[in-house]
Scaffold this motif. Sequence first.
Motif, PDB file in Angstrom:
ATOM      1  N   LYS A 118     148.610   4.596  -6.480  1.00 40.97           N
ATOM      2  CA  LYS A 118     148.547   3.422  -5.604  1.00 40.97           C
ATOM      3  C   LYS A 118     148.627   2.113  -6.392  1.00 40.97           C
ATOM      4  O   LYS A 118     149.076   1.091  -5.859  1.00 40.97           O
ATOM      5  N   GLY A 170     151.444  10.506  -2.471  1.00 47.15           N
ATOM      6  CA  GLY A 170     151.003   9.806  -1.279  1.00 47.15           C
ATOM      7  C   GLY A 170     151.033  10.608   0.006  1.00 47.15           C
ATOM      8  O   GLY A 170     150.817  10.067   1.088  1.00 47.15           O
ATOM      9  N   SER A 187     145.477  12.387   1.010  1.00 46.91           N
ATOM     10  CA  SER A 187     144.429  11.609   0.360  1.00 46.91           C
ATOM     11  C   SER A 187     143.637  12.491  -0.597  1.00 46.91           C
ATOM     12  O   SER A 187     143.653  13.729  -0.509  1.00 46.91           O
ATOM     13  N   GLU A 231     145.065   9.710  -7.225  1.00 48.54           N
ATOM     14  CA  GLU A 231     145.409   8.791  -6.142  1.00 48.54           C
ATOM     15  C   GLU A 231     145.431   7.342  -6.635  1.00 48.54           C
ATOM     16  O   GLU A 231     146.353   6.575  -6.309  1.00 48.54           O
TER      17      GLU A 231
END
Length: 424
Positions: A235, A397, A400, A231
Motif C-alpha cells: 500500500k 491487494g 486484507s 500489506e
Amino acid sequence: MRMTRYSIVAASMLALSASAAWADVTLGVLIDTNPETIASFDAVSKAYSEKNPGVTFDVEQRAGGSEGDNIVKTRLATGEMPDIFQYNSGSLFQALKPEQTIADLSDLPSAAGILDTFKKVVSASDGRVRGIPFGPAMGGGIFYNRKIYAELGLQPPKTWADFIANNEKIKAAGKVALAQTYGTTWTSQIFVLADFFNVQSEVPGFATDYTANKVKYATTPAALRGFEHVEEVAKAGFLNEDFGAATFDDGMRMVSTGEAAHYPSLTFGIGNIQQNFPDNLQDVGFFAVPGSDATKNGLTIWMPSALYLSAKGDNLEEAKKFLDFVASKEGCELMAKAVPSGPYLIKGCELPKDVPQAVSDMLPYFETEGRAGPALEFLSPVKGPALEQIAVEVGTGIRSAKDAAALYDQDVEKQAKQLGLPNW
C-alpha cells in the motif's frame, strides 16, 4: 511438472578408455534448481565419483515452492522417487509420512557428527533419523544494497518503524525501495515466516500452543503482524512495478545491482549473487526482519534442507555410502567451500575465512546468545500448504491481512487433521 536432467561423471573417469567398464552403479537423484543446491551437489558427487569410479549420478532437477512439494509427494506415493532426493527438513518433511517412504539413516557412521539440532528436524515419529544436512543453515530476512544505503546515509534498521522510514527515504529519492517477486510464489511468504523470531519474543509459548490448536494467526496480534507487513509495503508504493510477475532471480538481480534497495528472502540467495553477479557480491548486506523493540532484534533461522533416501530405492546400500560421505567433515567442507553462505551443522566443519558481506552480517545473529531462533516449521509440524498463494493475494491487494490470516488458519487446520494431531 518442470524437470531437467543431467549426469555427473568424474573427469578422471572420462579420461579412462575403459570407463564404461567402471560404471557399476548409477544413483538416481532429485534436487531443486537453486544454484546453491546444484553447486553443493556437484562438489560432493564429483569428489565421491573420483574416490569411487564405479559410481555415477543421474540428476533430475525439480521446481521449488508448492509445485516442488507436489512433485516430491507424488514421486514418493507412486514409487517413482529416485534413490536420493533433496527436500526440506521440519514440518514439510513430517508431511511425507517418513516412517513409510524414507529410509532410516540412524546407523550411518557419520551420523555422530551431525548436530542434534538438525537431527530433531529430520526424525520421524519413531525417533529414527532419516536425513542428513545438505547445505548451510539459513536466515530469513532482508537483503539490502549497501551502495544505496551509503548514498542516502541510512543504517540497517532494528525496528519495523525504522525499516519503513528507510523505505520512505529511498522512495523519495526516486528509487525502488523494495523488490517483491510474486512470479516465484514462495517468496511471498518471507515477511510472514521470517517474522517468527519477533512472534516468539512477544508470545514465548506460541509454537506449543499453535500445535495444540490454542492460538491462531488471525487472533494473535504478534502473529498477524507478518501479514500486515506484506500489506503495508504494498500500500505504501514501495514495490517494483512488475512485482506480480517478477521472479526470485529478478529480485536477487535488483538488490545486487541497485535496481532496488531491499529484497526479503532467505540467505541461500547469496549463492545466486555468487553465480550471476559476482562483481556485486560485496554490495549486498543482510539484516533480520525488524520487530517493534530494538533491544530484542533477532533472526529467524531455517535449518538446511536434507538429503533423503527413498525407502523403495534400487540402490539403497550404495546410496547410504554416498550420504555417509556427504555428512562427513570432508564432505561438509567441500560444500562449505562451494557455498560459503552460512554455518554448517556438521561438527568440525568450518566456513572459509573470506565470506561474502551478507554472510558476515548474518553470522553475529548465530554467534550471540538469544539473537536467533528457529522458524515455526521447525518447532511445530503444522504448516499450511497454501500460505504462498494467500500471501500473494495480500501483496496484490486482493485480500486484507486480517482476512488472509483467517484463511491461513483454515488451511492450517486441514493440514493438522491430515497429520492426525490431537485437539484439531
